[in-house]
Write a protein that holds these residues in place. Sequence first.
Motif: not given
Length: 322
Positions: A201-212, A248-254
């Motif tokens: 929660t504290d990091t300003p960077h956005r996050i990308a998620l991938a399922g494998h 939720e704004a921290r999620i860049a792509r899924v």
Amino acid sequence: MEQKQPIIIRRVKKVAGGHHGGAWKVAYADFVTAMMAFFLVMWLVGIASKEQKAAVSEYFKNPSAVEGSAAIPGSSSLGPGGASDKLIPTANALSMPGGIGPKVGDPGEATRSRIPSEEAARAAAAEDRRQLDELRRDLEAAIEKSLALAPFKDQLLIDLTPEGLRIQIVDRLNRPMFDLGSARMKDYTAEVMHELGALLTDTPHRIALAGHTDETPFQAPRGYGNWELSSDRANAARRALLEGGLDEARIARVVGLASSVPFDRDDPRAPINRRISLVVLNRAADAAPDALASVPPPLPDAAPATVAVAPAFPAPLHAGHD
């Protein structure tokens, strides 16, 4: 009486050449002057500094009735040093006292408004990497201390990639993350994702998620297969992170990648290939839409900077599963 031959004396009359004037002297003087000017220019070019050369170039290439202050040539559609082709003064020029600031299309102003220099970009990238490396150490320490995460530390793989800080949650033979052939999370998997959401929660960077998924064929009604399953599992991980407190704004792509990027290339059906990849993106990767898919997985025998590297387990005992 013998007659004497007449003696004829021919006198050559020498005529002095006409006066040619001093035209040749003028031509010679012009030649000498040109050579002096040429060697003077060569001498000045040889001793002038880079800034002085730029100022001379600016004077000849962008003449103006107003004395300028640019130390390096500006740029326009005609190339470096060309006169400006902008007809409207910049906001900075209008905001100066009296409404008179830099000239319309001032080359110095155009240069100052360019993108950051390569040195500044490298410094920003280095700072970005430093922050992500610090986050990696914090996560490793938190995983060791967390009662919820400690039992699963052999399933949490953390490493730095060119795209950012990657966290992979992988399956183990007798401890899968999801129900068989389903996007429903196991209770302990949801708890792990909640903990990660709180830690990020504290990091300003956005996050990308991938399922494998692994390479085991999986087919459900209406053509539902590993591609859909991997996408649904990535979204399930996203929801669990949000429940843990991540904005939720921290999620860049899924995205769902099915079995296209295996972790264990030697055994495409190994449980470790079934995983969720979470990448805390650096600034450069955040601007690239395909950053997550471009990250190659670490090889099992050379995984970089991981908390723990799970071994390549034997193929699952069941069939027709992700």
